[in-house]
Design a protein around this motif. Structure first.
Motif, PDB file in Angstrom:
ATOM      1  N   LEU A  29     166.332  38.103  74.480  1.00  0.00           N
ATOM      2  CA  LEU A  29     167.058  38.681  73.352  1.00  0.00           C
ATOM      3  C   LEU A  29     167.510  40.080  73.730  1.00  0.00           C
ATOM      4  N   GLN A  91     182.245  34.534  74.459  1.00  0.00           N
ATOM      5  CA  GLN A  91     182.065  34.405  75.912  1.00  0.00           C
ATOM      6  C   GLN A  91     182.676  33.105  76.432  1.00  0.00           C
ATOM      7  N   ASP A 148     171.791  26.563  68.838  1.00  0.00           N
ATOM      8  CA  ASP A 148     171.046  27.603  68.130  1.00  0.00           C
ATOM      9  C   ASP A 148     171.337  27.526  66.624  1.00  0.00           C
TER      10      ASP A 148
HETATM   11  P1  C2E Z   1     167.234  39.435  67.356  1.00  0.00           P
HETATM   12  O1  C2E Z   1     166.541  39.687  68.662  1.00  0.00           O
HETATM   13  O2  C2E Z   1     167.499  40.578  66.444  1.00  0.00           O
HETATM   14  O3  C2E Z   1     168.580  38.684  67.678  1.00  0.00           O
HETATM   15  C1  C2E Z   1     169.479  38.337  66.634  1.00  0.00           C
HETATM   16  C2  C2E Z   1     170.615  37.475  67.127  1.00  0.00           C
HETATM   17  O4  C2E Z   1     171.464  38.203  68.028  1.00  0.00           O
HETATM   18  C3  C2E Z   1     170.156  36.264  67.919  1.00  0.00           C
HETATM   19  O5  C2E Z   1     169.772  35.235  67.058  1.00  0.00           O
HETATM   20  C4  C2E Z   1     171.400  35.934  68.712  1.00  0.00           C
HETATM   21  O6  C2E Z   1     172.296  35.172  67.937  1.00  0.00           O
HETATM   22  C5  C2E Z   1     172.009  37.301  68.952  1.00  0.00           C
HETATM   23  N1  C2E Z   1     171.695  37.718  70.315  1.00  0.00           N
HETATM   24  C6  C2E Z   1     170.536  38.259  70.795  1.00  0.00           C
HETATM   25  N2  C2E Z   1     170.624  38.498  72.115  1.00  0.00           N
HETATM   26  C7  C2E Z   1     171.860  38.085  72.493  1.00  0.00           C
HETATM   27  C8  C2E Z   1     172.565  38.054  73.759  1.00  0.00           C
HETATM   28  O7  C2E Z   1     172.059  38.427  74.828  1.00  0.00           O
HETATM   29  N3  C2E Z   1     173.845  37.548  73.748  1.00  0.00           N
HETATM   30  C9  C2E Z   1     174.418  37.082  72.606  1.00  0.00           C
HETATM   31  N4  C2E Z   1     175.669  36.614  72.688  1.00  0.00           N
HETATM   32  N5  C2E Z   1     173.803  37.093  71.425  1.00  0.00           N
HETATM   33  C10 C2E Z   1     172.527  37.589  71.361  1.00  0.00           C
HETATM   34  P2  C2E Z   1     168.819  34.061  67.632  1.00  0.00           P
HETATM   35  O8  C2E Z   1     169.287  33.629  68.978  1.00  0.00           O
HETATM   36  O9  C2E Z   1     168.729  33.000  66.588  1.00  0.00           O
HETATM   37  O10 C2E Z   1     167.432  34.762  67.891  1.00  0.00           O
HETATM   38  C11 C2E Z   1     166.346  34.718  67.014  1.00  0.00           C
HETATM   39  C12 C2E Z   1     166.189  36.015  66.257  1.00  0.00           C
HETATM   40  O11 C2E Z   1     165.081  35.883  65.359  1.00  0.00           O
HETATM   41  C13 C2E Z   1     165.851  37.213  67.129  1.00  0.00           C
HETATM   42  O12 C2E Z   1     166.425  38.365  66.517  1.00  0.00           O
HETATM   43  C14 C2E Z   1     164.331  37.268  67.036  1.00  0.00           C
HETATM   44  O13 C2E Z   1     163.796  38.534  67.346  1.00  0.00           O
HETATM   45  C15 C2E Z   1     164.137  36.907  65.584  1.00  0.00           C
HETATM   46  N6  C2E Z   1     162.809  36.362  65.315  1.00  0.00           N
HETATM   47  C16 C2E Z   1     162.007  35.691  66.157  1.00  0.00           C
HETATM   48  N7  C2E Z   1     160.865  35.310  65.551  1.00  0.00           N
HETATM   49  C17 C2E Z   1     160.940  35.740  64.277  1.00  0.00           C
HETATM   50  C18 C2E Z   1     160.056  35.643  63.152  1.00  0.00           C
HETATM   51  O14 C2E Z   1     158.962  35.068  63.198  1.00  0.00           O
HETATM   52  N8  C2E Z   1     160.475  36.203  61.987  1.00  0.00           N
HETATM   53  C19 C2E Z   1     161.679  36.848  61.888  1.00  0.00           C
HETATM   54  N9  C2E Z   1     162.010  37.376  60.721  1.00  0.00           N
HETATM   55  N10 C2E Z   1     162.547  36.948  62.936  1.00  0.00           N
HETATM   56  C20 C2E Z   1     162.180  36.403  64.120  1.00  0.00           C
END
Ligand code: C2E
Ligand code: MG
Ligand code: MG
Length: 251
Positions: A29, A91, A148
């Motif tokens: 992430l 992308q 996703d």
């Molecule tokens: P996050 O790390 O804040 O990332 C949010 C979104 O940004 C990601 O949703 C993804 O769509 C986008 N993103 C992150 N890194 C990249 C990247 O390198 N390139 C691109 N193009 N987009 C990116 P995604 O993939 O559904 O990731 C899950 C999110 O949920 C992550 O947030 C994660 O930190 C968060 N999360 C994980 N576990 C939990 C949980 O137990 N509770 C809550 N509330 N959130 C969680």
């Protein structure tokens, strides 16, 4: 001003096998590290980067570091722990995506079977031919493809079955409503049933409680990620977690 070398870096969230409790992979992430040391979340900078054309450069920085990290744990002997990278719809519009991914794997020395790409339903639905053209060569190398945030888009179910997906990631909104709402459990069960029929793997996102973990395990979901196990962590911490997780329990 974020495009200096490696201002964008991945953190790693463990993905856990629901039947064994083993860490089977991580999702990379993106985080933006400002000079002040402050960390900015992707929800803030990804939409901006997409609209100003920086998403390609950011994706490349994050992907290369993610592949390097996974190559490192692979060389340490954790050869079945995969890395998932998010690829945004923008992308896919660029012709460089395939080459960028292939170079990132080759330069890091990462076996392609350890790389998973996460894309949202919208790419699949808006341009399935382009998706097939870009993904085809990667898939034949062994790279795997995940949808996703599954369940939130406008998937054409007939089309989904014909696209080269390997994994459904069940969106967090269904998981967090599992025990508060009547529809969410039904939707999750439907997705799990559909995945089974299609022979796809399932990953539940955003598991925060024991009850959610139990629900998914009992209904045969394959893997989960979420704060209940761990938030995203640094590469070094992730490798420590894998080591601890693999250590045989003391007698
Ligand atoms: P996050 O790390 O804040 O990332 C949010 C979104 O940004 C990601 O949703 C993804 O769509 C986008 N993103 C992150 N890194 C990249 C990247 O390198 N390139 C691109 N193009 N987009 C990116 P995604 O993939 O559904 O990731 C899950 C999110 O949920 C992550 O947030 C994660 O930190 C968060 N999360 C994980 N576990 C939990 C949980 O137990 N509770 C809550 N509330 N959130 C969680
Ligand atoms: Mg993702
Ligand atoms: Mg997601």
């Amino acid at each position: 001003e974020g495009v200096e070398k490696n201002a964008f870096l991945p953190v790693f969230q463990p993905k856990v096998d629901l039947s064994t409790g083993k860490i089977v992979g991580a999702e990379a992430l993106a985080r933006w590290k400002l000079e002040s040391g402050r960390i900015v979340s992707p929800g803030v900078f990804i939409p901006v980067a997409e609209s100003c054309g920086l998403i390609g450069e950011i994706g490349k920085q994050v992907t290369r570091q993610a592949c390097e990290g996974a190559a490192r744990w692979n060389e340490m002997g954790f050869t079945d722990v995969s890395i998932a990278v998010n690829v945004s719809p923008r992308q896919f519009e660029s012709d460089d995506l395939g080459a960028m991914l292939i170079n990132a794997m080759a330069d890091a020395g990462l076996p392609p079977r350890l790389l998973q790409l996460e894309i949202t339903e919208s790419v699949a639905v808006t341009d399935p031919d382009r998706l097939r053209n870009v993904i085809g060569p990667l898939k034949s190398m062994g790279v795997r493809l995940a949808i996703d945030d599954f369940g939130t888009g406008h998937s054409n179910l007939a089309m989904l079955g014909r696209l080269p997906f390997d994994v459904f990631k069940i969106d967090r909104q269904f998981i967090c409503n599992l025990h508060t709402d009547k529809q969410a459990p039904a939707i999750v069960e439907m997705i799990l049933g559909m995945a089974e029929t299609l022979g796809m793997e399932t990953v539940a996102e955003g598991i925060e409680t024991k009850e959610q973990e139990q629900f998914l395990r009992r209904r045969g979901c394959d893997q989960y990620q979420g704060y209940y196990f761990s938030p995203p962590v640094t590469l070094d911490r992730f490798i420590e977690m894998v080591k601890e997780n693999r250590r045989p329990a003391a007698a």
